[in-house]
Design a protein around this motif. Structure first.
Motif, PDB file in Angstrom:
ATOM      1  N   PHE A 136     -28.378 -11.919  20.016  1.00 56.51           N
ATOM      2  CA  PHE A 136     -27.321 -10.975  20.379  1.00 56.51           C
ATOM      3  C   PHE A 136     -26.329 -11.553  21.384  1.00 56.51           C
ATOM      4  O   PHE A 136     -25.460 -10.833  21.871  1.00 56.51           O
ATOM      5  N   ALA A 141     -25.038  -5.783  18.951  1.00 56.96           N
ATOM      6  CA  ALA A 141     -25.727  -4.990  17.933  1.00 56.96           C
ATOM      7  C   ALA A 141     -24.740  -4.075  17.219  1.00 56.96           C
ATOM      8  O   ALA A 141     -23.866  -3.475  17.847  1.00 56.96           O
ATOM      9  N   GLU A 146     -30.372  -2.576  14.797  1.00 54.58           N
ATOM     10  CA  GLU A 146     -30.091  -3.689  15.699  1.00 54.58           C
ATOM     11  C   GLU A 146     -30.003  -3.215  17.147  1.00 54.58           C
ATOM     12  O   GLU A 146     -30.475  -3.898  18.063  1.00 54.58           O
ATOM     13  N   HIS A 150     -32.406  -4.644  20.039  1.00 54.01           N
ATOM     14  CA  HIS A 150     -31.866  -5.321  21.217  1.00 54.01           C
ATOM     15  C   HIS A 150     -32.445  -4.730  22.501  1.00 54.01           C
ATOM     16  O   HIS A 150     -32.896  -5.458  23.392  1.00 54.01           O
TER      17      HIS A 150
END
Length: 261
Positions: A136, A141, A146, A150
């Motif tokens: 990332f 994200a 995602e 993260h």
């Protein structure tokens, strides 16, 4: 071979830096992070094949540990062969009545990586989705999965940092002396105990200060083995799996909604 453990009751979650998420009705059930790590081992030639962890030529023992969000280890189980998959180690230890494994309360859970089963008490990231923090750093994200991964990785990273402090303080964990294996295992447990003593006594300690920094992430150990085959063999129960899948989706939706506002 009998394995030994070091167990200490978990401390109250420390609210600091990015861990503010723990008190915002998002990850309120998280009570710590769980992961395995490899520690160098010296074993007889006829046993080395079982201790050559994850395709490497060096011998290791696999150590399972849990830590709270203040980098204090609350459970350690040392002595597994380096070739053992993390998921298998957890299963064997968790259901061993002599291990004293601290299952979290009914509505709580440990944060784990994708090597483990996403089930009641153990929350893992979404599979086949970006997860590691390095993923990332160039692109933020995008999807709710995602976003969840993260934040999960940021919180779970506490155990990577705790391992980083431990191994930086005790070089013997990277180059073990040729003692009998039971003594090697006890040395590992003793290192964890001293680590906790220093942290609990709140001594001025440069290593803890370095790894306390929110922007300092320890090296993330990634298992290159076939995780899915191992995970499918773990019988945690369909109800527990469904419960945690629903909870994970709920948290992902909350995070995505908050990011959109």
């Amino acid at each position: 071979m009998k394995r030994q453990n070091y167990y200490d009751r978990p401390r109250k979650t420390v609210e600091m830096g990015m861990l503010v998420l723990l008190k915002k009705d998002i990850y309120t059930g998280a009570v710590g992070a769980l992961d395995g790590t490899l520690v160098h081992a010296v074993v007889p030639i006829d046993q080395q094949a079982r201790y050559r962890g994850r395709g490497k030529g060096v011998c290791y023992q696999n150590v399972l540990a849990i830590c709270d969000f203040d980098m204090i280890f609350t459970f350690v189980w040392a002595g597994w062969e380096g070739i053992a998959h993390d998921s298998r180690v957890l299963t064997e230890v968790a259901f061993n009545p002599n291990s004293g494994f601290p299952f979290p309360p009914q509505d709580k859970y440990y944060l784990c990586d994708a090597a483990y089963t996403n089930t009641r008490g153990f929350m893992t990231p979404y599979r086949n989705t970006r997860y590691w923090l390095a993923d990332f750093r160039r692109q933020r994200a995008v999807t709710k999965e995602e976003r969840f991964n993260h934040v999960h990785a940021q919180l779970r990273n506490v155990i990577e940092r705790a391992y980083g402090v431990l191994k930086a303080r005790f070089p013997i964990l990277k180059q073990m002396a040729p003692y009998p294996f039971p003594i090697q295992r006890d040395i590992v447990i003793a290192c964890f105990a001293v680590h906790n003593f220093i942290r609990k006594c709140k001594f001025y300690d440069q290593l803890f200060m370095d790894f306390d920094e929110n922007n300092m992430f320890a090296s993330e150990e990634q298992d290159n083995g076939n995780e899915q085959d191992e995970i499918n063999g773990v019988e945690w129960g369909p109800q527990g799996n469904e419960y945690m899948a629903n909870l994970r989706d709920h948290i992902a939706n909350q995070l995505f909604l908050n990011a959109s506002n």
